[in-house]
Scaffold this motif. Structure first.
Motif, PDB file in Angstrom:
ATOM      1  N   GLU A 108      -1.277  19.058  -1.642  1.00 47.17           N
ATOM      2  CA  GLU A 108      -1.626  18.896  -3.057  1.00 47.17           C
ATOM      3  C   GLU A 108      -1.529  20.233  -3.788  1.00 47.17           C
ATOM      4  OE1 GLU A 108      -5.221  17.049  -5.858  1.00 47.17           O
ATOM      5  OE2 GLU A 108      -5.509  17.275  -3.692  1.00 47.17           O
ATOM      6  N   ALA A 109      -2.007  21.310  -3.153  1.00 43.80           N
ATOM      7  CA  ALA A 109      -1.960  22.629  -3.777  1.00 43.80           C
ATOM      8  C   ALA A 109      -0.521  23.081  -4.010  1.00 43.80           C
ATOM      9  CB  ALA A 109      -2.708  23.641  -2.906  1.00 43.80           C
ATOM     10  N   ASN A 110       0.375  22.672  -3.125  1.00 42.48           N
ATOM     11  CA  ASN A 110       1.773  23.078  -3.251  1.00 42.48           C
ATOM     12  C   ASN A 110       2.601  22.121  -4.107  1.00 42.48           C
ATOM     13  OD1 ASN A 110       1.430  25.352  -1.684  1.00 42.48           O
ATOM     14  ND2 ASN A 110       2.099  24.392   0.215  1.00 42.48           N
ATOM     15  N   GLY A 111       1.969  21.050  -4.578  1.00 40.25           N
ATOM     16  CA  GLY A 111       2.694  20.090  -5.398  1.00 40.25           C
ATOM     17  C   GLY A 111       3.594  19.169  -4.603  1.00 40.25           C
ATOM     18  N   VAL A 112       3.239  18.923  -3.346  1.00 41.01           N
ATOM     19  CA  VAL A 112       4.035  18.046  -2.479  1.00 41.01           C
ATOM     20  C   VAL A 112       3.433  16.641  -2.496  1.00 41.01           C
ATOM     21  CG1 VAL A 112       4.808  17.622  -0.119  1.00 41.01           C
ATOM     22  CG2 VAL A 112       4.690  19.962  -0.982  1.00 41.01           C
ATOM     23  N   PRO A 113       4.201  15.628  -2.865  1.00 37.75           N
ATOM     24  CA  PRO A 113       3.656  14.262  -2.846  1.00 37.75           C
ATOM     25  C   PRO A 113       3.390  13.799  -1.425  1.00 37.75           C
ATOM     26  CG  PRO A 113       6.005  14.243  -3.355  1.00 37.75           C
ATOM     27  CD  PRO A 113       5.594  15.680  -3.342  1.00 37.75           C
ATOM     28  N   ALA A 114       2.138  13.555  -1.111  1.00 35.76           N
ATOM     29  CA  ALA A 114       1.747  13.129   0.234  1.00 35.76           C
ATOM     30  C   ALA A 114       0.483  12.296   0.116  1.00 35.76           C
ATOM     31  CB  ALA A 114       1.511  14.338   1.139  1.00 35.76           C
ATOM     32  N   LYS A 115       0.309  11.344   1.041  1.00 30.53           N
ATOM     33  CA  LYS A 115      -0.897  10.523   1.001  1.00 30.53           C
ATOM     34  C   LYS A 115      -1.416  10.284   2.410  1.00 30.53           C
ATOM     35  CE  LYS A 115       1.557   6.056   1.008  1.00 30.53           C
ATOM     36  NZ  LYS A 115       1.683   4.743   0.349  1.00 30.53           N
ATOM     37  N   LEU A 116      -2.734  10.291   2.534  1.00 25.15           N
ATOM     38  CA  LEU A 116      -3.378   9.974   3.803  1.00 25.15           C
ATOM     39  C   LEU A 116      -3.363   8.466   4.000  1.00 25.15           C
ATOM     40  CD1 LEU A 116      -6.398  12.426   3.515  1.00 25.15           C
ATOM     41  CD2 LEU A 116      -4.630  12.510   5.285  1.00 25.15           C
ATOM     42  N   ILE A 117      -2.993   8.051   5.213  1.00 22.98           N
ATOM     43  CA  ILE A 117      -2.923   6.619   5.498  1.00 22.98           C
ATOM     44  C   ILE A 117      -3.615   6.335   6.827  1.00 22.98           C
ATOM     45  CG2 ILE A 117      -0.805   6.265   4.170  1.00 22.98           C
ATOM     46  CD1 ILE A 117       0.764   6.296   6.765  1.00 22.98           C
ATOM     47  N   SER A 118      -3.959   5.092   7.031  1.00 23.67           N
ATOM     48  CA  SER A 118      -4.640   4.677   8.256  1.00 23.67           C
ATOM     49  C   SER A 118      -3.633   4.535   9.400  1.00 23.67           C
ATOM     50  CB  SER A 118      -5.340   3.340   8.033  1.00 23.67           C
ATOM     51  OG  SER A 118      -4.378   2.315   7.830  1.00 23.67           O
ATOM     52  N   ALA A 119      -4.175   4.345  10.608  1.00 23.67           N
ATOM     53  CA  ALA A 119      -3.314   4.125  11.770  1.00 23.67           C
ATOM     54  C   ALA A 119      -2.473   2.857  11.596  1.00 23.67           C
ATOM     55  CB  ALA A 119      -4.162   4.032  13.030  1.00 23.67           C
ATOM     56  N   ALA A 120      -3.088   1.816  11.048  1.00 25.95           N
ATOM     57  CA  ALA A 120      -2.357   0.564  10.833  1.00 25.95           C
ATOM     58  C   ALA A 120      -1.216   0.759   9.837  1.00 25.95           C
ATOM     59  CB  ALA A 120      -3.306  -0.521  10.347  1.00 25.95           C
ATOM     60  N   GLU A 121      -1.490   1.517   8.764  1.00 28.84           N
ATOM     61  CA  GLU A 121      -0.441   1.793   7.779  1.00 28.84           C
ATOM     62  C   GLU A 121       0.669   2.655   8.384  1.00 28.84           C
ATOM     63  OE1 GLU A 121      -2.740   1.865   3.502  1.00 28.84           O
ATOM     64  OE2 GLU A 121      -3.219   3.443   4.962  1.00 28.84           O
ATOM     65  N   ALA A 122       0.290   3.607   9.251  1.00 28.60           N
ATOM     66  CA  ALA A 122       1.295   4.449   9.911  1.00 28.60           C
ATOM     67  C   ALA A 122       2.238   3.606  10.754  1.00 28.60           C
ATOM     68  CB  ALA A 122       0.609   5.507  10.763  1.00 28.60           C
TER      69      ALA A 122
END
Length: 397
Positions: A108-122
């Motif tokens: 987030e600090a670097n401006g990189v689009p990323a999201k935390l996801i669950s094991a099931a979503e992974a």
């Protein structure tokens, strides 16, 4: 129009030369090998990094985030194969979750689009992955970096650049008249108004030839890879990385689906026994003496003795290598791995044994030296080129 000589025909050197030519300069590129992109550029995993790992505000962070966009735009414009496939960074145990959260904050600090996801979503992205949680990074991609270099060569040829293979720099001095530089090669002396050193594995030696005492010394680390057998490639759909340990200098082994559908596994990291040591039997006594004489080598060895031993053991044990991969994808077995081509990373090290964490660029009158440009330098190469070209023009005065 100024004449600028660039030493090094990898992606950073070629991108810098192309940038200088775009600005109206006459450019000569010297490459000691018989072909372009012969070493780091031609032996890496071809990943377009997103920029989430690096310290906010650092050159690596800024240039990889910007480079993620610019290298893909360049590929589109020049017919270079690429795919923006995204990747997963997976926490395989509860104790890794704080590090995963910290990585999400850095993204987030670097401006990189990323999201935390669950094991099931992974597992929707990677059905065979094992994790308790993951970070999904959409902007990571794969590309053909040697093809990028071919496109840069075409640009340079269109500008009328002087492109010289089999042309190592043997000696460098300030020109006796006019304040420029002279570079001796086997084919004769190249005279120019300025010098840019992008020599990768030999960048510190070129800097010394030019009269500098560089702040860091290059210590080569070999990264060894396997591939998954063709009938086991379906275990991996994209890119799967472990959560990095911030106390260790490298990311750890990971799985990467390539443009041709093959799946690369690795790399580990062991000290190479020569600057271009792609195999254990590639040994240079003079290179080993340089490494042994450098005090930082022994300080690093003491600090990471256990980790270094584990890396060496994994180098000789396919079973250990497979076990490391099985933490990410449990279905991977020893029999699934086929030996693949290794790479060598030009890692700059300080005398206290610390590895230079950021890109390192030093300047002198009419000289610019890129002394540390490991991964993600290929991703950020077009951005590094702009920065180095700015410095080169500034140091013409």
């Amino acid at each position: 129009m100024q004449h600028i000589v660039v030493i090094g025909g990898g992606i950073v050197g070629l991108a810098t030369a192309a940038e200088l030519a775009d600005r109206g300069n006459q450019v000569t590129v010297l490459e000691k090998e018989s072909h372009w992109a012969a070493h780091q550029t031609g032996h890496n995993s071809n990943v377009v990094h997103a920029g989430l790992y690096y310290k906010p505000g650092s050159l690596k962070a800024r240039m990889s985030v910007a480079g993620n966009a610019s290298i893909i735009d360049f590929a589109r414009e020049n017919g270079v194969p690429f795919e923006v496939c995204g990747k997963l960074v997976v926490a395989t145990a509860e104790e890794e979750l704080p590090r995963l959260m910290a990585l999400a904050e850095r993204a987030e600090a670097n401006g990189v689009p990323a999201k935390l996801i669950s094991a099931a979503e992974a597992r929707e992205y990677e059905p065979e992955v094992a994790c308790v949680a993951a970070l999904r990074v959409e902007s990571t991609g794969i590309i053909d970096f040697p093809a990028v270099c071919s496109a840069l060569i075409r640009k340079l040829e269109a500008h009328g650049a002087d492109l010289r293979l089999n042309s190592p720099a043997l000696a460098i001095r300030r020109a006796l008249a006019g304040g420029g530089v002279e570079v001796a090669t086997p084919q004769g002396v190249v005279r120019a108004e300025a010098l840019v050193n992008c020599a990768g594995l030999h960048s510190d030696r070129v800097a010394k030839l030019a009269g500098l005492t560089p702040a860091a010394t290059i210590v080569p680390f070999r990264g060894e890879y396997f591939e998954l057998r063709p009938d086991r490639r379906d275990l991996v759909r994209g890119l799967i990385y472990p959560v990095p340990d911030p106390t260790l200098p490298f990311l750890g082994v990971h799985l990467t689906r390539m443009l041709d559908g093959s799946v690369h596994a690795g790399p580990n990291a062991v000290l190479a026994l020569r600057r271009e040591g792609y195999r254990w039997r590639d040994v240079s006594p003079s290179d080993l003496v340089d490494v042994a004489r450098f005090p930082g080598t022994w300080k690093l060895a003491r600090k990471f003795a256990r980790t270094g031993l584990e890396e060496v053991l994994r180098s000789f044990s396919r079973k250990r290598f497979a076990a490391s991969l099985a933490r990410l994808v449990p279905a991977v077995q020893e029999a699934d791995l086929v030996k693949a081509e290794a790479g060598v990373r030009a890692q700059a090290m300080l005398r206290d044994g610390s590895l230079v964490d950021d890109f390192l660029i030093e300047s002198a009158p009419r000289q610019v030296h890129v002394l540390n440009a490991p991964s993600p330098a290929a991703t950020g190469s077009l951005e590094i080129a702009k920065h180095v070209a700015d410095l080169a023009v500034a140091h013409l005065d």
